[in-house]
Enzyme design. Structure first.
Site, short mmCIF file in Angstrom:
data_model
loop_
_atom_site.label_atom_id
_atom_site.label_comp_id
_atom_site.label_asym_id
_atom_site.label_seq_id
_atom_site.Cartn_x
_atom_site.Cartn_y
_atom_site.Cartn_z
N ARG A 91 0.87 -1.17 0.00
CA ARG A 91 0.00 0.00 0.00
C ARG A 91 0.92 1.23 0.00
O ARG A 91 1.95 1.24 0.70
CB ARG A 91 -0.89 0.05 1.25
CG ARG A 91 -2.07 -0.89 1.23
CD ARG A 91 -3.14 -0.51 0.20
NE ARG A 91 -4.28 -1.40 0.25
CZ ARG A 91 -4.41 -2.49 -0.51
NH1 ARG A 91 -3.48 -2.82 -1.39
NH2 ARG A 91 -5.50 -3.24 -0.41
N HIS A 97 -1.89 0.19 -9.69
CA HIS A 97 -2.46 -0.81 -8.77
C HIS A 97 -3.04 -2.00 -9.57
O HIS A 97 -4.26 -2.23 -9.57
CB HIS A 97 -3.54 -0.18 -7.88
CG HIS A 97 -3.78 -0.96 -6.62
ND1 HIS A 97 -4.16 -0.38 -5.44
CD2 HIS A 97 -3.69 -2.28 -6.36
CE1 HIS A 97 -4.31 -1.30 -4.51
NE2 HIS A 97 -4.02 -2.48 -5.05
N GLU A 154 -4.26 7.12 -3.93
CA GLU A 154 -4.77 6.65 -5.22
C GLU A 154 -6.14 7.25 -5.49
O GLU A 154 -6.94 7.35 -4.56
CB GLU A 154 -4.86 5.11 -5.21
CG GLU A 154 -3.52 4.46 -5.09
CD GLU A 154 -3.57 2.93 -4.97
OE1 GLU A 154 -4.64 2.36 -5.22
OE2 GLU A 154 -2.54 2.34 -4.63
O1 LIG Z 1 -4.50 -4.64 -3.46
C1 LIG Z 1 -5.04 -5.69 -3.53
C2 LIG Z 1 -5.58 -6.41 -2.42
O2 LIG Z 1 -5.54 -5.88 -1.29
O3 LIG Z 1 -6.08 -7.52 -2.60
#
Ligand SMILES: O=CC(=O)O
Length: 334
Positions: free
Chosen positions: A246, A293, A275
């Protein structure tokens, strides 16, 4: 006896067959709200009363906002289970859920291969300065003038993995195939059979000695900005950093400075602090290889994740328990 009610926040894109088995055992309710204020009003209108299990997607945050105390206060008290489709659940305030007697599940394991694959791709791409070549090529300048600096081979380089959960372990296994020397730091040391041959070192050693640092830790109030200016200062000059976890586990503004000074030579990023906004200093820097992402962005993995989250919904409806309760609530598992 009335049928159980399941709230669907977001939509099912792939696992339609699995989802149809939920419609067989429960009434599915979808909110009409398009933003948080409307959603709270809808909850308060009584339209969601009686719901016991909720399925939610990552993108549903665009309607409801974070699942926090305010939202949990508005949601019907009948809600006992929140099944999140995703591995990372930083959009959900877990202590608030625990206080409201709501159990939360995520989709561990299902995401590991796809995320680790992108992680490895970013490691190689950042080591090889591929973004600079790609930019020049797209601008019609072949490799550009001057061409990108020569890259580095992964073979023999020290890869430091910060966070040795499912994705970190998968990255470790794959990085070994590229000849990397893998080390890791985790809050607690793993048992040898889970270590993938990686060496356990201290956080400080990981920062000081890694050629490549891979961020694979979850985001929660304790891990926010784990990598910030003091940590960049400790790193081996010219380090390469990759983040598929993240954005906010790293201080993005401090990263921009560390790239500008050369302390960090290049980065590969899949995730960002705010984001879909990206710090302009990252966009402007050709030593930053970026993707939006897309760690789990494959048909197979999206299918697997939905099925996993639906398994949790089914178990919650039928047996009042979850297949993968989040670690913070393990003690509450029935
Ligand atoms: O970012 C993707 C997830 O958390 O599965």
């Amino acid at each position: 006896m009335s049928r159980p009610k399941v709230l669907l926040l977001g939509k099912i894109d792939h696992a339609h067959v699995a989802w149809s088995t939920i419609a067989d055992i429960a009434d599915v309710i979808q909110p009409k709200a398009t933003n948080r204020a409307e959603f709270i009003a809808e909850c308060q209108s009584g339209a969601l009363d009686g719901v016991s299990v909720t399925y939610r997607t990552f993108d549903s945050v665009n309607v409801t906002g974070k699942i926090d105390s305010e939202l949990l206060d508005a949601l019907p008290k009948s809600i006992k289970f929140l099944c999140h489709n995703g591995a990372g659940y930083d959009q959900i305030d877990i202590p608030a859920c625990t206080a409201h007697d709501v159990r939360v599940s995520n989709t561990p394991t299902a995401v590991d291969d796809a995320t680790a694959d992108v992680n490895i791709w970013l490691i190689i791409g950042a080591l090889r300065n591929l973004q600079i070549g790609i930019n020049a090529l797209r601008a019609g300048k072949w490799r550009g003038s001057p061409p990108p600096a020569l890259g580095h081979d992964p073979q023999g380089k020290i890869l430091g993995i910060l966070g040795m959960g499912g994705i970190g372990r998968n990255v470790a296994a794959k990085a070994k195939a590229f000849g990397m020397r893998v080390r890791y730091y985790n809050r607690s040391r793993l048992s040898p059979e889970l270590e993938e041959g990686a060496e356990y070192v201290s956080f400080e050693t990981l920062l000081k000695e890694s050629d490549v640092l891979s961020l694979n830790l979850p985001l929660n109030p304790n891990t926010r900005h784990t990598i910030a200016a003091p940590q960049f200062a400790l790193m081996k000059p010219g380090i390469v950093i990759v983040n598929t976890a993240r954005g906010a586990v790293m201080d993005e503004a401090a990263l921009v400075d560390a790239l500008a000074s050369g302390q960090v030579s290049s980065v590969g990023l899949d995730v960002y602090e705010n984001e879909p906004e990206i710090h302009p200093g990252l966009l402007a820097n050709p030593n930053v290889l970026l993707v939006p992402h897309m760690g789990t962005w494959t048909q197979e993995t999206q299918q697997k994740m939905e099925e996993w989250a639906i398994d949790n919904v089914r178990l919650a409806v039928k047996e009042g328990k979850l297949k993968s309760i989040v670690p913070e609530q393990k003690a509450l598992a029935a």
